[in-house]
Design an enzyme around this catalytic site. Structure first.
Site, PDB file in Angstrom:
ATOM      1  N   GLU A  38       0.830  -1.214   0.000  1.00 47.98           N
ATOM      2  CA  GLU A  38       0.000   0.000   0.000  1.00 47.98           C
ATOM      3  C   GLU A  38       0.863   1.262   0.000  1.00 47.98           C
ATOM      4  O   GLU A  38       0.522   2.253  -0.646  1.00 47.98           O
ATOM      5  CB  GLU A  38      -0.962  -0.004   1.199  1.00 47.98           C
ATOM      6  N   TYR A  40      -1.494  -8.227 -11.111  1.00 48.43           N
ATOM      7  CA  TYR A  40      -0.469  -8.065 -10.081  1.00 48.43           C
ATOM      8  C   TYR A  40       0.809  -8.817 -10.445  1.00 48.43           C
ATOM      9  O   TYR A  40       1.900  -8.261 -10.457  1.00 48.43           O
ATOM     10  CB  TYR A  40      -0.965  -8.609  -8.729  1.00 48.43           C
TER      11      TYR A  40
HETATM   12  N1  BES Z   1      -5.825  -1.163  -4.599  1.00 53.68           N
HETATM   13  C1  BES Z   1      -5.894  -2.496  -4.099  1.00 53.68           C
HETATM   14  C2  BES Z   1      -7.273  -2.901  -3.646  1.00 53.68           C
HETATM   15  C3  BES Z   1      -8.310  -2.925  -4.736  1.00 53.68           C
HETATM   16  C4  BES Z   1      -8.027  -3.472  -5.976  1.00 53.68           C
HETATM   17  C5  BES Z   1      -9.571  -2.434  -4.501  1.00 53.68           C
HETATM   18  C6  BES Z   1      -9.001  -3.482  -6.977  1.00 53.68           C
HETATM   19  C7  BES Z   1     -10.532  -2.447  -5.485  1.00 53.68           C
HETATM   20  C8  BES Z   1     -10.260  -2.968  -6.732  1.00 53.68           C
HETATM   21  C9  BES Z   1      -4.899  -2.726  -2.964  1.00 53.68           C
HETATM   22  O1  BES Z   1      -3.716  -2.005  -3.092  1.00 53.68           O
HETATM   23  C10 BES Z   1      -4.501  -4.168  -2.983  1.00 53.68           C
HETATM   24  O2  BES Z   1      -3.914  -4.580  -3.943  1.00 53.68           O
HETATM   25  N2  BES Z   1      -4.819  -4.909  -1.941  1.00 53.68           N
HETATM   26  C11 BES Z   1      -4.498  -6.314  -1.833  1.00 53.68           C
HETATM   27  C12 BES Z   1      -3.290  -6.545  -0.970  1.00 53.68           C
HETATM   28  C13 BES Z   1      -1.990  -6.626  -1.691  1.00 53.68           C
HETATM   29  C14 BES Z   1      -0.872  -6.966  -0.706  1.00 53.68           C
HETATM   30  C15 BES Z   1      -1.971  -7.591  -2.822  1.00 53.68           C
HETATM   31  C16 BES Z   1      -5.658  -7.004  -1.143  1.00 53.68           C
HETATM   32  O3  BES Z   1      -6.560  -6.323  -0.676  1.00 53.68           O
HETATM   33  O4  BES Z   1      -5.646  -8.225  -1.082  1.00 53.68           O
HETATM   34 ZN    ZN Z   2      -2.605  -2.745  -4.723  1.00 50.87          ZN
END
Ligand code: BES
Ligand code: ZN
Length: 641
Positions: free
Chosen positions: A333, A420
């Site tokens: 984050e 990702y």
């Molecule tokens: N920005 C994302 C969360 C998100 C993605 C919200 C797509 C809505 C739509 C956040 O930065 C994220 O990637 N969170 C991941 C954790 C990360 C360590 C992979 C999660 O929530 O699992």
């Molecule tokens: Zn993210």
């Protein structure tokens, strides 16, 4: 720097100055209107199909909110005052809304403006079209949010750690903020914002911007007012709010944690390395430009692991393991403060520019603080996740492209194994070809060049060619850039993870598979090693073998939620009854979608053993869950309570 530009659209040439933050780099960029506006991209690939806005005609520059939180009605209400830029002959401005109750629309002088709420689309909401007078520059909208605004979760006291006060939090990404803020809800239309928010005593309010009233101000009728400001233009999905019994603990000079008082000690201990992470990130890719980096640890119904709201990352409490073993979430984050918040995907078809870059950057921060071994292991897990998605979807499936073709582009951005993991592995591949030094220098310059601007795949590749490849045709050939971004599957130049990363664990897996003993060193392994082991076991095991794992590794009592989740998935696949109490506890005490959805789905699919368990647990657990988590699960036909 003043750049003179003409509008690409329409007959009237608008001469504008670029905003003070960062320049513009090619003719496809507009600074549409006033002197302070952030640029809008004009190329076709930057048009956002998930917004009704037509920013090249008229766009929002600044949003000023004046809102009251009504916990009884579960609504926010008040006014949004929008500063707009428009072509001189623009007749209207189009905003995004979703179930908002619009009460009135007026200009700065209070003169009513004609408006119309269009047809509601289940995914996009409805356009709010406002007629503009020849000089309209400011619009005041009086409104309140609908009863089930998807961005907002209103918790009753029982759903909080303290059990005494209600709680509210928002989740804007990707297109949910239009359920509580009437503005142009598109990541390519950056806006500054400010807010005055009142809440009943003794609740505190926090937002994703600078806090102007440390303790709030008396607002009458037993309420307090809190004021906030974000003076850098941000994508509107990054406006976030939370309110409740929320306290603060300082961690470092510019870092700290907000959470319920009962959570403060544990949260602060887990987050003790945050200031170091900010320093490591700055050393890699340039100054942290947002002032403070604070975190809010939410109640357990928060549907995501984390959300990169500027100045105030939102975090699930499920990352707290007691030993900092899951803080890669924080690195992630934090990394978004560059990739995502500073340079932002113009549309959700290019989510990889946010999440893939961030996944890569996260791993670099982890390496800087916890060393190469941990970072290599986490990168190797990410590689496995990518391969799993490629296997599931097929190497020629269009959803395995980084830049998603229009037909596949969802606001959620696509499969995480692609957006990702393939995204990060692409960048790691470039690094391995050009060398770390050249790559880091490039990336740092990229964030500087495009700070506070939108990005598309094509814009990134053009920049990479200009500043890294520089006409070296041998290098161009080696990189296979277009194949990575626009083709499905996996290019042949992919950098594979270090083979040594999991050598010991892979031996343990082979040993156990061959009938050997449960590995004795497990308790001392890294979380990545434990996950590699559990996920590497055959999906079908005899009950006796599961019992050995369970008893010797104490898996039902795992304090690390990622490890517990991996175990519970294996247990459900094997109908392992002794795991059911732990499963029930897990599903009824947290609501993170990544953990809840796969378990409920696996249970529901298993008609004989799992479905009755799901039918019993789901109605009990569901009131805790956020709509993002129940989405899709309600269609499984389980009783909902
Ligand atoms: N920005 C994302 C969360 C998100 C993605 C919200 C797509 C809505 C739509 C956040 O930065 C994220 O990637 N969170 C991941 C954790 C990360 C360590 C992979 C999660 O929530 O699992
Ligand atoms: Zn993210």
């Amino acid at each position: 720097m003043i750049l003179l530009r003409t509008l690409a659209l329409g007959a009237v040439a608008l001469i504008t100055a670029s905003c003070g933050v960062g320049g513009t780099h090619n003719s496809a960029v507009e600074a549409s209107g006033g002197t302070e506006s952030a640029p809008i991209l004009t190329t076709a690939d930057a048009r956002d199909p998930h917004s009704y806005a037509r920013p090249l005609e008229a766009r929002v520059n600044d949003v000023a909110l004046d809102l009251a939180l009504d916990f009884r009605a579960k609504r926010v209400g008040g006014t949004a005052t929008l500063d707009i830029d428009r072509k001189p002959d623009a007749k209207e401005i189009i905003l995004d809304t979703d179930n908002l109750e619009i009460q009135s629309v007026a200009d700065a002088a209070g003169k009513p403006l004609d408006y119309k709420v269009g047809t509601d689309d289940p995914k996009m909401g409805a356009p709010l079209t406002i007629a503009l007078g020849p000089d309209t520059k400011k619009i005041v909208i009086r409104y309140r949010s609908g009863p089930d605004a998807e961005a907002l979760q209103w918790l009753v006291p029982e759903q909080t750690a303290g059990k005494k006060h209600p709680y509210l939090f928002s989740q804007g990404q990707p297109t949910l903020n239009r359920t509580w803020i009437p503005t142009q809800d598109s990541p390519g239309i950056r806006q500054t914002w400010s807010a005055t928010v009142t809440a009943p005593e003794p609740l505190n309010v926090v937002m994703s911007g600078e806090r102007l009233t440390p303790n709030g101000e008396p607002a009458g009728e037993g309420r307090r007012a809190f004021r906030f400001r974000m003076d850098k233009p941000v994508a509107p999905y990054l406006i976030a709010i939370a309110a409740g019994d929320i306290a603060f603990r300082k961690l470092g000079p510019r870092t700290g944690v907000w959470t319920e008082p009962a959570m403060l000690d544990r949260a602060a201990a887990e987050l003790a390395d945050t200031e170091k992470m900010v320093e490591a990130a700055e050393k890699l890719y340039g100054p942290y430009r947002w002032g403070r980096y604070d975190m809010l640890v939410l109640p357990p119904s928060f549907p995501y692991g984390g959300m990169e709201n500027p100045t105030l990352t939102f975090l699930t409490p499920t990352f707290i393991a007691g030993d900092k073993s899951l803080v890669s979430l924080v690195a992630h984050e934090l990394a978004h403060s560059w990739s995502g918040n500073l340079v932002t995907n113009a549309t959700w078809a290019d989510s990889w520019l946010n999440e893939g870059f961030t996944n890569y950057f996260e791993n670099r921060i982890m390496e800087a603080i916890y060393g190469t071994r941990r970072a290599q292991q986490e990168a190797a897990l990410s590689f496995d996740d990518m391969m799993e998605t490629l296997d599931e979807e097929g190497m020629s499936d269009p959803t395995t492209r980084l830049n998603l073709p229009p037909a596949e582009a969802t606001p959620e951005g696509g499969a995480t194994g692609i957006v990702y993991d393939k995204g990060a592995i692409f960048l790691r591949t470039i690094e391995s070809i050009v060398g770390r030094e050249a790559w880091d220098a490039y990336l740092r310059s990229y964030f500087d060049r495009y700070a506070f601007e939108p990005m598309t795949s094509a814009r990134f590749l053009a920049d990479l060619r200009e500043h890294l490849v520089k006409g070296d045709s041998a290098l161009e050939k080696k990189l296979m850039l277009d194949e990575w971004v626009y083709q499905p599957g996996l290019p042949s130049n992919v950098a594979r993870p270090a083979p040594s990363a999991f050598a010991a664990v892979d031996r343990a897996i082979a040993g156990f598979k061959g009938g050997g003993a449960v590995p004795t060193g497990f308790a001392g392994w890294t979380t990545a090693e434990k996950l590699r082991f559990l996920n590497g076991l055959p999906r079908k095991l005899p009950t006796r073998r599961l019992g050995e794992l369970d008893r010797q590794l104490r898996l039902n009592a795992a304090g690390n939620n990622e490890v517990l989740f991996a175990w519970l998935e294996l247990a459900v696949a094997n109908r392992y009854d002794p795991a059911v109490p732990a499963l029930e506890r897990f599903l009824t005490t947290q609501g993170r979608r990544k953990f809840v959805a796969p378990l409920i789905e696996a249970l529901a699919k298993d008609q004989q053993w799992g479905r009755p368990i799901a039918a019993r647990i789901y109605p009990k657990a569901r009131p805790l869950y956020h709509p993002i988590t129940t989405r899709g699960l309600d269609e499984l036909g389980l009783p909902a309570g």
